[in-house]
Design a protein around this motif. Structure first.
Motif, PDB file in Angstrom:
ATOM      1  N   PRO A 344       0.662  -1.111   0.059  1.00  0.00           N
ATOM      2  CA  PRO A 344      -0.018   0.086  -0.047  1.00  0.00           C
ATOM      3  C   PRO A 344       0.710   1.016  -0.033  1.00  0.00           C
ATOM      4  O   PRO A 344       0.275   2.350  -0.710  1.00  0.00           O
ATOM      5  CB  PRO A 344      -0.759  -0.263   1.291  1.00  0.00           C
ATOM      6  N   TYR A 345       2.170   1.408   0.671  1.00  0.00           N
ATOM      7  CA  TYR A 345       2.787   2.306   0.820  1.00  0.00           C
ATOM      8  C   TYR A 345       3.552   2.644  -0.400  1.00  0.00           C
ATOM      9  O   TYR A 345       3.932   3.962  -1.091  1.00  0.00           O
ATOM     10  CB  TYR A 345       3.959   2.241   1.699  1.00  0.00           C
ATOM     11  N   LYS A 348      -0.350   2.891  -3.252  1.00  0.00           N
ATOM     12  CA  LYS A 348      -1.406   3.843  -2.789  1.00  0.00           C
ATOM     13  C   LYS A 348      -0.697   4.878  -1.690  1.00  0.00           C
ATOM     14  O   LYS A 348      -1.268   5.252  -0.746  1.00  0.00           O
ATOM     15  CB  LYS A 348      -2.480   3.317  -2.135  1.00  0.00           C
ATOM     16  N   VAL A 354      -3.441   5.348   3.557  1.00  0.00           N
ATOM     17  CA  VAL A 354      -1.826   4.913   3.715  1.00  0.00           C
ATOM     18  C   VAL A 354      -1.179   6.027   4.636  1.00  0.00           C
ATOM     19  O   VAL A 354      -0.564   5.658   5.512  1.00  0.00           O
ATOM     20  CB  VAL A 354      -1.413   4.618   2.639  1.00  0.00           C
ATOM     21  N   ARG A 357      -1.292   5.837   8.495  1.00  0.00           N
ATOM     22  CA  ARG A 357      -0.506   4.995   9.241  1.00  0.00           C
ATOM     23  C   ARG A 357       0.782   5.449   9.384  1.00  0.00           C
ATOM     24  O   ARG A 357       1.684   4.772  10.364  1.00  0.00           O
ATOM     25  CB  ARG A 357      -0.332   3.673   8.101  1.00  0.00           C
TER      26      ARG A 357
END
Length: 796
Positions: A344-345, A348, A354, A357
């Motif tokens: 995801p990092y 997205k 993201v 987080r």
């Protein structure tokens, strides 16, 4: 070198480039904003030392300014391209080191790709700017040259020397490697290494001197910057956990930890293995010396674990093919596990799910939006030529608003205020405020006393709003000139004033609950909703929104907001406990029991669960067990006044009245240790009045405490209410009328108007009810009374 080697090196380069691309247009945090601040405002004439305190050496910062360029819209982009180039050189350096040391291109390829991907792990804040990323390629290539033999020592020393210009702690590598060179080759062979290692530092110092940055003022600025940095490292001890940091980094770089450490031990019988072990030991020593303050301090350690991993693959394969296969399978499985979490990092990167987080999520999500709204406000009021002051590390607000800082330090400093050099910080903060009188003052950190600031400077800043329920925004209303200029005070007096300005509040950004404390429930709910539109994953904002709903009498909406976040982020701890305590207020004991058990099953036993199990036991009537659970909690967190109150209450229920009284009296004395001092003292006074009701009336007891704490609006309201309940309506009305003129907290002032309305039957009743609703639109009692009044009027 074969084509195969070049092909693998090319793949490493492409991988390192691809993983950095998602961060090229990333929001900036305070590190990036601080290092690029002078470049951002160079067009306005701002200069190093004159308008921003120096980072030694300043000529290095001027190089960074040149990379940033003259166009702010692309400046940060260019810095990130520079960091991408550094990352590529680090990854290729790891590939080259493993290949030359082991002769195995496949091992080199694995280690190069592993670092290319894992070296940008979110735990490192690699999307930001830090000098670890800049000096790392020089240190890696310097280590490679050192391992090639004494004829390459001069090159190695030169690379380490240049790296030391990037960060002043890097010479530690040269010291450790000098010792290894003496052990290997003798003292004479180290002369080229040490000479070239210190040559760039000497040259850097001469350049700094020639440019005029080493004068008395420049040295003072550097000493202050160093003193502030050393103090900021204390925050890790206060709020953070090095164990948690290491665990987080290890999870995000797991393959390198699983294989890198055993490989170090395995290769100790090889010269190159000894070299890598010494460098790893040096990286660990640097982390210890820097007190592990920032996670990016671990980047060099992980880079050399990548080298160790590559060398280990080759040795494990040599020793036993089955062991080698096991190591490779371990790397593949662990890499898949890590990549699933890192994906995801990468794919997205700018999605709010993201961004939320990250450790600095509030800077990445809220500050760009806050900056835009501030910019609109400034443009509307034609205030573009002003300065701005931001208390805290959120320097990017200067970038977002295009307003330079009023101070020269352009960053945050904490106490203890015990060194004369820190008096210069008073000069730049207070002096800058007096000189520029910035229209807007923003507290991104809560530990600044605005009333004390007015007393010192005469600058009257009034709170406009709490933006996103996090950032108090103040506007300068007027300036009363002081008889004595505070800049003329002695250093000791300045340090004393800085302590007074910054004590008794957290040293990190937090949710600001002023709206709740002042009874501005509608405004607080509005800002919470605004924050959650930007970031629905913010657990602290959701908890605060629930608190606002609960205090305004809308407990159903409070519970709905918590349930919504649990559905959105079931992995978030403590939310179920908040919901459990709300359920207990509604006497939903089974629901609370279920939520507490679910929290324990997910996150294990902890102090907060002890506390909520105590609340549950108390609700069930088992006060002895509740007292034992509260006591267990307080052994770990003795500063929690609210839990001491609960402990005293259950002790009272158990019949231990004297013990309860002692706790209440002690809490009364300790109340100033918490931000909720008024509430704590009011609860203590009410409890003690209740316990002494057999010997004196409640109003009499409350009057005694009110006289001891006459500025406590909650206690004053409780005293007047007790008088009314006891039939002393005239005395109560007199107090309420006085409170209507003096109270500052909106919800209490609204309640005062409601009580006055209930005590009167004149024509003024309707106006009083409307004043109540104007101050607190959520006051259901006033709305109902007004409706009844309207119905009676219609009937008449």
């Amino acid at each position: 070198m074969t084509i195969e080697v070049f092909a693998y090196a090319a793949i490493v380069i492409i991988t390192a480039l691809l993983v950095r691309i998602p961060f090229l247009n990333f929001p900036i945090d305070e590190d990036m904003a601080t290092y690029t601040y002078r470049a951002r405002f160079a067009a306005k004439g701002l200069k190093w030392k004159q308008d921003m305190y120096s980072f030694y050496p300043i000529w290095r910062m001027r190089v960074l300014d040149a990379i940033y360029g003259s166009r702010p819209e692309i400046g940060i982009y260019r810095i990130r391209i520079f960091l991408t180039i550094c990352h590529i050189f680090s990854s290729v350096g790891i590939f080259s080191t493993v290949f030359i040391f082991s002769g195995n291109v496949y091992s080199a390829f694995v280690s190069g790709v592993l670092f290319a991907v894992l070296g940008i792990a979110p735990a490192f804040s690699a999307e930001s700017f830090n000098f670890e990323q800049v000096f790392l390629p020089l240190v890696i290539w310097g280590t490679l040259c050192f391992g090639l033999g004494s004829e390459w020592y001069w090159t190695s020393g030169l690379l380490f020397g240049i790296a030391a210009v990037a960060k002043c702690s890097v010479p530690v590598f040269s010291v450790f490697l000098t010792g290894l060179a003496i052990y290997w080759e003798g003292l004479e062979s180290t002369i080229p290494f040490t000479t070239f290692a210190f040559l760039p530092l000497i040259l850097s110092h001469l350049i700094e001197w020639r440019l005029g940055y080493l004068d008395e003022e420049g040295q003072k600025q550097f000493k202050l910057r160093l003193a502030a940095t050393l103090r900021c490292s204390q925050l890790k001890r206060i709020y953070g956990s090095i164990v948690n940091d290491i665990a987080t980094i290890a999870k995000q770089t797991l393959p390198l930890w699983l294989v890198g450490w055993p490989s170090l031990a395995l290769n100790l019988d090889q010269p190159h293995g000894v070299l890598i072990s010494v460098v790893v030991a040096t990286a660990l020593f640097m982390i210890v010396c820097q007190k592990g303050f920032s996670r990016y301090h671990y980047i060099p350690l992980v880079a050399f674990l990548a080298i160790s991993t590559g060398m280990g693959i080759d040795r494990f394969w040599e020793i036993n093919r089955m062991i080698g296969i096991t190591v490779i399978v371990t790397l593949i499985i662990s890499m898949i596990w890590v990549f699933k979490r890192m994906a995801p990092y990468l794919f997205k990167a700018k999605d709010v799910s993201v961004l939320s987080r990250y450790e600095k999520f509030e800077q990445l999500v809220y500050l760009p939006l806050f900056g835009k709204s501030l910019r609109r406000l400034i443009r509307r009021n034609k205030e573009e030529g002003q300065r701005l002051f931001v208390w805290g590390n959120f320097v990017q607000l200067y970038h977002e608003t295009n307003l330079p800082a009023s101070d020269k330090f352009v960053h945050y400093c904490i106490g203890p205020w015990d060194e004369p050099i820190l008096a210069d910080y008073f000069d730049t903060v207070i002096g800058g405020l007096l000189r520029h009188k910035p229209v807007y003052f923003i507290k991104t950190y809560p530990n600044f006393d605005m009333e004390r600031l007015q007393a010192i400077t005469g600058l009257n800043y009034q709170l406009i709003k709490i933006a996103y329920s996090r950032y108090p925004l103040y506007r300068l209303m007027n300036h009363d000139r002081q008889v004595i200029n505070p800049l003329s005070f002695s250093p000791e007096e300045k340090l004393k004033l800085m302590a007074e300005l910054t004590e008794n509040a957290p040293l990190i950004p937090i949710v600001d609950k002023t709206d709740a404390q002042m009874g501005h429930f509608s405004q607080g709910i509005k800002e919470c909703k605004r924050a959650l539109r930007a970031n629905p994953y913010d657990a602290e904002i959701v908890k605060y929104l629930a608190e606002l709903y609960d205090q305004s009498g809308n407990s159903d909406k409070a519970m709905e907001s918590i349930k919504a976040l649990i559905n959105l982020r079931p992995e978030t701890n403590h939310l179920r406990l908040v919901l459990a305590s709300m359920s207990l207020k509604q006497n939903k004991i089974n629901e609370a029991d279920r939520l507490i058990k679910e929290e324990k099953a997910r996150f294990g036993q902890n102090a907060e669960i002890n506390y909520h199990e105590g609340l549950l036991a108390s609700a069930k009537g088992d006060n002895e067990y509740a007292a034992s659970l509260f006591q267990k909690f307080l052994e770990k967190k003795p500063f929690r006044m609210d839990v001491w109150l609960k402990f005293a209450q259950v002790k009272e229920e158990c019949g231990n009245v004297n013990n309860s009284k002692n706790v209440y009296l002690e809490l009364w004395d300790r109340a100033n240790e918490t931000e909720d001092a008024d509430w704590i003292r009011t609860q203590c006074a009410l409890a003690l009045a209740r316990l002494d009701e057999s010997i004196r009336s409640r109003s009499h007891s409350l009057q005694y405490f009110f006289q001891k704490d006459s500025g406590n609006e909650q206690l004053a309201y409780a005293y007047a209410s007790a008088l009314e309940k006891e039939g002393n309506s005239n005395q109560a009305r007199s107090l309420f009328e006085n409170f209507a003129q003096t109270f500052r907290r909106s919800h209490l002032l609204a309640a005062v108007w409601f009580r006055l309305a209930r005590l009167t039957e004149s024509e003024e009743k309707e106006g009083m009810l409307k004043k109540c609703l104007e101050l607190n639109p959520l006051h259901s009692g006033a709305a109902k009374e007004l409706q009844n009044l309207g119905e009676r009027f219609a009937e008449a």
